[in-house]
Structures are given as structure tokens and as C-alpha cells.
Design a protein around this motif. Structure first.
Motif, PDB file in Angstrom:
ATOM      1  N   ASN A 264      11.131  -5.208  -8.218  1.00 16.27           N
ATOM      2  CA  ASN A 264      10.956  -3.765  -8.461  1.00 16.27           C
ATOM      3  C   ASN A 264      12.208  -3.201  -9.121  1.00 16.27           C
ATOM      4  N   THR A 265      12.409  -3.557 -10.379  1.00 19.58           N
ATOM      5  CA  THR A 265      13.652  -3.285 -11.100  1.00 19.58           C
ATOM      6  C   THR A 265      13.580  -1.988 -11.898  1.00 19.58           C
ATOM      7  N   SER A 266      14.678  -1.257 -11.923  1.00 20.70           N
ATOM      8  CA  SER A 266      14.810  -0.096 -12.798  1.00 20.70           C
ATOM      9  C   SER A 266      16.172  -0.155 -13.464  1.00 20.70           C
ATOM     10  N   TYR A 267      16.219   0.285 -14.732  1.00 20.82           N
ATOM     11  CA  TYR A 267      17.461   0.274 -15.493  1.00 20.82           C
ATOM     12  C   TYR A 267      17.537   1.568 -16.284  1.00 20.82           C
ATOM     13  N   GLU A 268      18.677   2.226 -16.229  1.00 21.11           N
ATOM     14  CA  GLU A 268      18.883   3.454 -16.976  1.00 21.11           C
ATOM     15  C   GLU A 268      20.222   3.375 -17.688  1.00 21.11           C
ATOM     16  N   ASN A 269      20.223   3.740 -18.943  1.00 24.99           N
ATOM     17  CA  ASN A 269      21.459   3.743 -19.724  1.00 24.99           C
ATOM     18  C   ASN A 269      21.482   5.020 -20.558  1.00 24.99           C
ATOM     19  N   GLY A 270      21.695   6.151 -19.888  1.00 30.21           N
ATOM     20  CA  GLY A 270      21.672   7.447 -20.554  1.00 30.21           C
ATOM     21  C   GLY A 270      22.607   8.405 -19.882  1.00 30.21           C
ATOM     22  N   LYS A 271      22.534   9.674 -20.248  1.00 31.96           N
ATOM     23  CA  LYS A 271      23.427  10.690 -19.675  1.00 31.96           C
ATOM     24  C   LYS A 271      22.851  11.181 -18.362  1.00 31.96           C
ATOM     25  N   ARG A 272      23.015  10.350 -17.321  1.00 30.15           N
ATOM     26  CA  ARG A 272      22.538  10.702 -15.992  1.00 30.15           C
ATOM     27  C   ARG A 272      23.644  10.460 -14.980  1.00 30.15           C
TER      28      ARG A 272
END
Length: 282
Positions: A264-272
Motif C-alpha cells: 500500500n505505497t504512496s509517493y509524493e514529490n511536490g510542495k507539501r
């Protein structure tokens, strides 16, 4: 350089989760200025992780050979360009930790002194009882004096009993303190072992993610290695940058990267607030 900072930040978050679970088992040590939770943890390679609440804010930091590698305040990762704004608080926290180490050594020494004092109290209590017996024998020579000596002897016996009870209490407390210190040492050792395991898992996750991103570029799912902004991947679907991938793509990547599909993977690479890879493993 950005990749190294992200990796340190991820390890800091992983260590924070571990220490929070560990500290749920015992109360945090508090001073007039700060409350500490599993601070000053070493991995044997010059790395130090600290988590503490200082003047109303939660600080999480990772250092190597006294050099700051990662910093989070109230759960927010602080970029290295702003670390100077927190230098005073960081220095104060580390100074408090140094003082607490010194105090811990003093507490151990005091526990030993308490044991020795308890032994002396027992010996004194025995001498008091013997003295009371001599006073009773002497009281027989003079009835009037005997009555006064009997009152005094009774008083001495009561005091001797109190001294014995106090000595027993001191011994029991010293034993409890020793046992707690032993449990703390064992827990710290377990925490170090777990932290090393978490580091290895995090490193492997990063390696696998890099390989998967490379495959996505090859398969024209994303334009380049910086083109992955959001990823949601589990046993049912694969969503890249908000777009659900075809079944064929989902099956291909599930077979090649089962640690992500099953985790159950999630990846975020943004202005958060939090960027990076997150995997929920049952």
C-alpha cells in the motif's frame, strides 16, 4: 545533495515512529524546560537521533559526528537553509541532554550510597536494641530509675522498629531502581537493533523506487526521472500522477515490485508538508 537530505529526513521520520511506540511503555522524563522522549540514540556509526519537546515545540533531529543532517519542528521538515534559525534551541536541547547524562550517573551513585546507608541503619538498629536490653537490666538495681529506664527503653524500641522499617524501605527502593535501570538498558539496546533494521528497509525501498521510476521512463509513463509527482500503488490499482494505469501496466509492475504493490505505497514529490515515499506494511 537533495537526495541525501531526503534520505536523512525519511530516516528521521522512521526513527520518530519507532521511538514514539517505545516511549508509550514508560513516562517521559521532564524538567522545568523540556520533556524528553527516547533522546540521544546512537547507531554505532557516529549518528545521533534526538526527539524532544522544548518550550512547547517538538524537535526531531539527526546528527552525524555532531553535524546536523536533518531537522523537523512540530512535524515539519526544516530545510538546511533555515537551520540557523533554530541553532539556539538545538544548542539548549543538547546541553540539557548532557546535563541529564551527568545527573543519571549521579543518581546511580546515590542509589549505591542509599544501599550502604540502609546497611548502616540496620546495624544501628541492632545496637539500639542491645542498648535497650542493658538499660532494662540496670533498671532492676533501682526501682524508680527502673521505671524511668523502662519508659526510655520502650521509646528506644519503637525508634529501632521505625529505623528498621525505613532501612527496609530504602533497600527495596534501591532494588527497584537497579531493576528499572537494567530494563532501560535492555530497551535501549532493542531500540538500536530496530533502528538499524528500519534503516536497511528504508534504503532498500529507495533503491527499488529508483529502479521503478527508471522503468516508468522507459515505458513512457512519465517523461523523465523528475516527472513522478504522485504515486499510489497497492494490490488493486496503480495511479501515477493522478492517472490510473492500465491493467497490463499494473500487473507488470505488481510482479516486478511486489514490495510496493503489497505494501500500500504512496509517493509524493511536490510542495507539501511531507514529501517522499510512504509504505504501510501489515
Amino acid at each position: 545533495m537533495k537526495t541525501n537530505y531526503l534520505r536523512s529526513a525519511l530516516l528521521l521520520i522512521a526513527a520518530t515512529a519507532l521511538t514514539t511506540a517505545a516511549n508509550a511503555q514508560k513516562p517521559a522524563k521532564r524538567t522545568a524546560y523540556a520533556a524528553y522522549n527516547n533522546y540521544d540514540t546512537f547507531d554505532g556509526k557516529g549518528r545521533e537521533r534526538i526527539q524532544t519537546t522544548w518550550k512547547g515545540k517538538t524537535y526531531q533531529m539527526e546528527l552525524a559526528n555532531n553535524k546536523l543532517l536533518a531537522l523537523a519542528v512540530d512535524g515539519e521538515i526544516i530545510p538546511s537553509t533555515k537551520w540557523g534559525e533554530y541553532s539556539t534551541a538545538i544548542a539548549a536541547i543538547r546541553e540539557q541532554i548532557r546535563k541529564d547524562r551527568i545527573q543519571a550517573k549521579k543518581d546511580q551513585a546515590q542509589a549505591k550510597l542509599d544501599q550502604e546507608q540502609a546497611r548502616r541503619d540496620q546495624q544501628q538498629a541492632k545496637r539500639d536494641q542491645e542498648q535497650a536490653s542493658r538499660e532494662q537490666a540496670h533498671a532492676k538495681l533501682d526501682q524508680e530509675q527502673a521505671e524511668r529506664d523502662q519508659v526510655q527503653a520502650k521509646h528506644d524500641q519503637e525508634q529501632a522498629a521505625k529505623d528498621q522499617q525505613a532501612a527496609k524501605h530504602d533497600q527495596e527502593q534501591a532494588a527497584r531502581d537497579q531493576e528499572q535501570a537494567k530494563r532501560d538498558q535492555e530497551q535501549a539496546h532493542l531500540d538500536q537493533i530496530q533502528a538499524k533494521k528500519d534503516q536497511a528497509i528504508a534504503a532498500e525501498d529507495q533503491r527499488q523506487l529508483k529502479l521503478m521510476i527508471s522503468d516508468m521512463v522507459t515505458d513512457h509513463i512519465i517523461p523523465n526521472e523528475d516527472g513522478l509527482h504522485e504515486l499510489s500503488f497497492n494490490a488493486e490499482e496503480m495511479i501515477v500522477n493522478g492517472k490510473k494505469q492500465p491493467e497490463s501496466v499494473f500487473k507488470k509492475y505488481s510482479a516486478k515490485y511486489p514490495r510496493f504493490a503489497q505494501g500500500n505505497t504512496s509517493y509524493e514529490n511536490g510542495k507539501r508538508q511531507f514529501n517522499g515515499l510512504h509504505i504501510h506494511r501489515d
